[in-house]
Scaffold this active site. Structure first.
Site, PDB file in Angstrom:
ATOM      1  N   SER A   9       0.829  -1.202   0.000  1.00 50.76           N
ATOM      2  CA  SER A   9       0.000   0.000   0.000  1.00 50.76           C
ATOM      3  C   SER A   9       0.872   1.264   0.000  1.00 50.76           C
ATOM      4  O   SER A   9       1.675   1.452  -0.914  1.00 50.76           O
ATOM      5  CB  SER A   9      -0.968  -0.054   1.196  1.00 50.76           C
ATOM      6  OG  SER A   9      -1.997   0.890   1.052  1.00 50.76           O
ATOM      7  N   ASP A  30     -10.046  -5.507  -3.667  1.00 44.96           N
ATOM      8  CA  ASP A  30      -9.474  -4.448  -2.824  1.00 44.96           C
ATOM      9  C   ASP A  30     -10.340  -3.194  -2.931  1.00 44.96           C
ATOM     10  O   ASP A  30     -10.484  -2.623  -4.014  1.00 44.96           O
ATOM     11  CB  ASP A  30      -8.046  -4.160  -3.313  1.00 44.96           C
ATOM     12  CG  ASP A  30      -7.276  -3.198  -2.429  1.00 44.96           C
ATOM     13  OD1 ASP A  30      -7.897  -2.311  -1.814  1.00 44.96           O
ATOM     14  OD2 ASP A  30      -6.042  -3.320  -2.382  1.00 44.96           O
ATOM     15  N   HIS A  36      -7.387  -5.997   0.557  1.00 50.70           N
ATOM     16  CA  HIS A  36      -6.195  -5.175   0.812  1.00 50.70           C
ATOM     17  C   HIS A  36      -5.439  -5.623   2.079  1.00 50.70           C
ATOM     18  O   HIS A  36      -4.475  -4.992   2.475  1.00 50.70           O
ATOM     19  CB  HIS A  36      -6.640  -3.709   0.973  1.00 50.70           C
ATOM     20  CG  HIS A  36      -5.549  -2.686   0.846  1.00 50.70           C
ATOM     21  ND1 HIS A  36      -4.947  -2.369  -0.357  1.00 50.70           N
ATOM     22  CD2 HIS A  36      -4.951  -1.884   1.782  1.00 50.70           C
ATOM     23  CE1 HIS A  36      -4.035  -1.424  -0.161  1.00 50.70           C
ATOM     24  NE2 HIS A  36      -4.009  -1.117   1.124  1.00 50.70           N
TER      25      HIS A  36
END
Length: 282
Positions: free
Chosen positions: A149, A226, A260
């Site tokens: 991320s 995600d 995610h």
């Protein structure tokens, strides 16, 4: 520079340790995690840096990703720093989860309020590697970087801004084009000011367009479910298009059904460590 050991636990024949030190770049106490594989007892090992995402500390990766077995088998030292300076008492530092504490974005801030402490780019590319090279059995010539991320963004920019420094790079669900997403705009405005040309120096999609080499094989895994992908925060298509244009090899895997989270990371972490080991142990 004195290191203070905070913890040490045996794991897959090696040792998972956490250390604390006084950072020169960040002007505060910082913790980082280091995994020493069994091979580190008898010689120098390659070193792999993990950069975590928003809200994380040095703990998330070492407790949730299940990376130890692969790192042990491939003989890699793995370093996981924190994601921002801590306890600097800057006004606004604790106000939101996506800016300030836990959200250093791996940039060197230039805005007055933040520029003294928020220098995570220099910390992870200069100060921390120097500290690691001086204190642990690592081969400084064999170093790679990966992350998740915000940390996937960090890994990509560290590799692209320092040609040849890292043997390989990979990322899970990275912020690929932060100048165009809400998280990136908020962080870059706060840390770097309103001049958007300054932002491009920390944007992987811009950096790849001017990357001079040597060849860098990039691996990216992205969960198809995600929420931040569908929300327009990650923008991998822009990065892939830029790589294709520059003929820079990127393996992009859209993983059906994954989100995610660290469950997604844990599923594919061994693949990523194998990817790095191929270059680090070559």
């Amino acid at each position: 520079m004195a290191l203070k050991q905070v913890s040490s636990s045996k794991c897959f024949g090696g040792l998972q340790k956490v250390f604390e030190h006084d950072s020169v770049e960040l002007k505060c106490k910082m913790k980082f995690a280091v995994y020493l594989p069994p091979k580190a007892e008898t010689g120098k090992c390659p070193v792999l840096y993990w950069l975590s995402g928003l809200t994380c500390t040095e703990q998330n990766f070492i407790s949730k990703s299940g990376y130890h077995q692969a790192a042990s088998e491939h003989g890699l030292v793995v370093i996981a720093p924190d994601t921002s300076p801590r306890g600097c008492n800057i006004k606004g530092e604790e106000d939101s989860w996506d800016f300030g504490t836990g959200a250093g974005f791996y940039v060197d801030a230039t805005e007055d309020l933040w520029k003294t402490n928020y220098r995570m780019y220099s910390y992870v590319t200069k100060e921390l590697p120097q500290l690691v090279n001086d204190n642990f059995p690592v081969d400084p010539q064999r170093m790679s970087v990966f992350g998740h991320s915000m940390g996937g963004h960090g890994a990509l920019i560290c590799a692209l801004k320092n040609p040849g420094k890292y043997k390989s790079v990979s990322a899970f669900a990275p912020l690929c084009n932060p100048v165009l997403c809400r998280w990136g705009k908020k962080a870059f405005t706060g840390y770097l000011g309103t001049d958007q040309s300054k932002w491009e120096a920390y944007d992987a999609t811009y950096l790849v367009k001017s990357y001079p080499g040597p060849q860098l094989d990039i691996l990216i895994d992205q969960g198809k479910e995600d929420e931040f992908l569908s929300d327009g925060q990650l923008l991998p298509d822009n990065f892939i298009a830029a790589c294709t244009e520059k003929k820079i090899p990127v393996v992009f895997r859209l993983q059906e059904g994954y989100d995610h989270s660290y469950y997604f990371i844990a599923t594919f972490i061994a693949d990523h460590i194998r990817h790095h080991a191929k270059y680090l142990n070559a």
